[in-house]
Design a protein around this motif. Structure first.
Motif, short mmCIF file in Angstrom:
data_model
loop_
_atom_site.label_atom_id
_atom_site.label_comp_id
_atom_site.label_asym_id
_atom_site.label_seq_id
_atom_site.Cartn_x
_atom_site.Cartn_y
_atom_site.Cartn_z
N LYS A 1 0.83 -1.21 0.00
CA LYS A 1 0.00 0.00 0.00
C LYS A 1 0.86 1.26 0.00
CE LYS A 1 -4.32 -1.60 2.01
NZ LYS A 1 -5.18 -1.27 0.90
N VAL A 2 1.95 1.26 0.76
CA VAL A 2 2.83 2.42 0.79
C VAL A 2 3.48 2.60 -0.58
CG1 VAL A 2 4.98 3.33 1.78
CG2 VAL A 2 3.23 2.38 3.27
N ALA A 3 3.84 1.49 -1.23
CA ALA A 3 4.46 1.58 -2.55
C ALA A 3 3.48 2.13 -3.59
CB ALA A 3 4.97 0.21 -2.98
N ASP B 1 -2.96 7.55 9.73
CA ASP B 1 -4.41 7.75 9.78
C ASP B 1 -5.10 7.20 8.54
OD1 ASP B 1 -4.71 8.84 12.26
OD2 ASP B 1 -4.60 10.92 11.59
N ARG B 2 -4.56 7.52 7.38
CA ARG B 2 -5.19 7.04 6.14
C ARG B 2 -5.09 5.52 6.02
NH1 ARG B 2 -3.20 9.48 0.76
NH2 ARG B 2 -2.92 7.45 -0.15
N LEU B 3 -3.97 4.96 6.45
CA LEU B 3 -3.83 3.51 6.42
C LEU B 3 -4.80 2.84 7.39
CD1 LEU B 3 0.03 3.20 6.15
CD2 LEU B 3 -1.63 2.49 4.43
N SER B 4 -5.03 3.47 8.54
CA SER B 4 -5.95 2.85 9.50
C SER B 4 -7.38 2.85 8.98
CB SER B 4 -5.87 3.56 10.85
OG SER B 4 -6.46 4.82 10.79
N THR B 5 -7.76 3.84 8.18
CA THR B 5 -9.10 3.81 7.61
C THR B 5 -9.20 2.73 6.54
OG1 THR B 5 -8.54 5.53 6.01
CG2 THR B 5 -9.55 6.24 8.06
N GLU B 6 -8.11 2.46 5.83
CA GLU B 6 -8.14 1.40 4.83
C GLU B 6 -8.24 0.01 5.46
OE1 GLU B 6 -5.36 1.54 1.63
OE2 GLU B 6 -5.36 3.73 1.60
N TYR B 7 -7.69 -0.14 6.66
CA TYR B 7 -7.76 -1.42 7.37
C TYR B 7 -8.92 -1.47 8.36
CZ TYR B 7 -3.31 -2.76 5.39
OH TYR B 7 -2.32 -3.10 4.52
N GLY B 8 -9.78 -0.48 8.36
CA GLY B 8 -10.92 -0.45 9.25
C GLY B 8 -12.04 -1.33 8.75
N GLY B 9 -13.18 -1.20 9.39
CA GLY B 9 -14.32 -2.01 8.99
C GLY B 9 -15.62 -1.38 9.43
N LEU B 10 -16.69 -2.13 9.28
CA LEU B 10 -18.02 -1.66 9.62
C LEU B 10 -18.33 -2.06 11.05
CD1 LEU B 10 -20.32 -0.19 8.20
CD2 LEU B 10 -21.32 -2.40 7.71
N LYS B 11 -18.63 -1.09 11.88
CA LYS B 11 -18.96 -1.35 13.28
C LYS B 11 -20.46 -1.45 13.38
CE LYS B 11 -17.59 0.05 17.85
NZ LYS B 11 -16.77 0.96 18.62
N ARG B 12 -20.93 -2.63 13.71
CA ARG B 12 -22.37 -2.89 13.69
C ARG B 12 -23.01 -2.86 15.07
NH1 ARG B 12 -20.25 -6.68 10.00
NH2 ARG B 12 -20.87 -6.21 7.87
N GLY B 13 -22.26 -2.70 16.12
CA GLY B 13 -22.84 -2.75 17.45
C GLY B 13 -22.80 -4.16 17.99
N ALA C 1 -25.21 1.15 11.85
CA ALA C 1 -23.83 0.77 11.55
C ALA C 1 -23.04 1.97 11.06
CB ALA C 1 -23.82 -0.34 10.50
N HIS C 2 -21.79 2.05 11.45
CA HIS C 2 -20.89 3.08 10.95
C HIS C 2 -19.49 2.49 10.86
CE1 HIS C 2 -20.55 3.43 15.33
NE2 HIS C 2 -19.33 3.87 15.11
N SER C 3 -18.63 3.14 10.08
CA SER C 3 -17.29 2.61 9.91
C SER C 3 -16.37 3.08 11.03
CB SER C 3 -16.72 3.02 8.55
OG SER C 3 -16.64 4.42 8.49
N ASP C 4 -15.34 2.30 11.28
CA ASP C 4 -14.38 2.63 12.31
C ASP C 4 -12.99 2.24 11.81
OD1 ASP C 4 -13.52 3.64 14.69
OD2 ASP C 4 -14.89 2.44 15.90
N ALA C 5 -11.97 2.86 12.38
CA ALA C 5 -10.60 2.69 11.92
C ALA C 5 -9.99 1.39 12.44
CB ALA C 5 -9.75 3.87 12.37
N GLY C 6 -8.94 0.94 11.75
CA GLY C 6 -8.16 -0.21 12.19
C GLY C 6 -7.17 0.22 13.26
N SER C 7 -6.41 -0.74 13.77
CA SER C 7 -5.48 -0.47 14.86
C SER C 7 -4.28 0.34 14.36
CB SER C 7 -4.98 -1.79 15.44
OG SER C 7 -3.96 -1.56 16.37
#
Length: 151
Positions: A59-61, A69-81, A90-96
């Motif tokens: 991804k960096v390449a 921050d941008r990478l964490s949004t790419e590795y995030g997902g849908l938070k469904r509760g 449901a809304h999206s949330d960032a990765g670690s």
């Protein structure tokens, strides 16, 4: 010359992950850390650290310079509760970000990634060479006639 754009992403990530196992080390805390707020459990794959490192390097390449921050949004997902009751939509949330930051620091120590002041991380010449060598090995191992034009 074969580049990362000429081979399938899954095959390239698998090859690069195998090569990164000798170069980077998985931290002890990874056995207990989730890969994002949308996850309930830590990753169950034994080679998760190396596969995520290979994916980050790719991804960096392709998108660099890129920040954590941008990478964490790419590795995030849908938070469904919760499964018990739905209290909100449901809304999206960032990765670690800790996993991403630690991996990028390890890749920097290996000389594959560098910090661009105020812009994020970008790939180095050694990192590009590392990925291109892996891509040429992947292309040689693939038995797919539609990719023969790149050889």
């Amino acid at each position: 010359m074969v580049t990362i754009y000429d081979v399938p992403a899954d095959a390239l990530i698998e090859e690069v992950a195998g090569r990164l196992e000798d170069r980077i080390e998985q931290p002890d805390w990874m056995a207990f850390a989730k890969s994002g707020q949308t996850r309930e459990l830590p990753p169950q794959q034994d080679d998760f650290w190396y596969v995520r490192g290979a994916s980050l390097l790719r991804k960096v390449a392709m998108n660099g310079p890129v920040g954590v921050d941008r990478l964490s949004t790419e590795y995030g997902g849908l938070k469904r509760g919760t499964n018990r009751y739905n209290v909100s939509g449901a809304h999206s949330d960032a990765g670690s970000k800790n996993i991403i930051r630690t991996l990028l620091q390890q890749l920097e120590e290996e000389g594959l990634v560098e910090t661009a002041k105020g812009e994020g991380r970008r790939i180095t010449a050694e990192g590009t060479s590392f990925l291109d060598n892996a891509a040429s090995d992947v292309l040689a191992d693939l038995d797919r006639p539609e990719l023969e034009r790149y050889a």
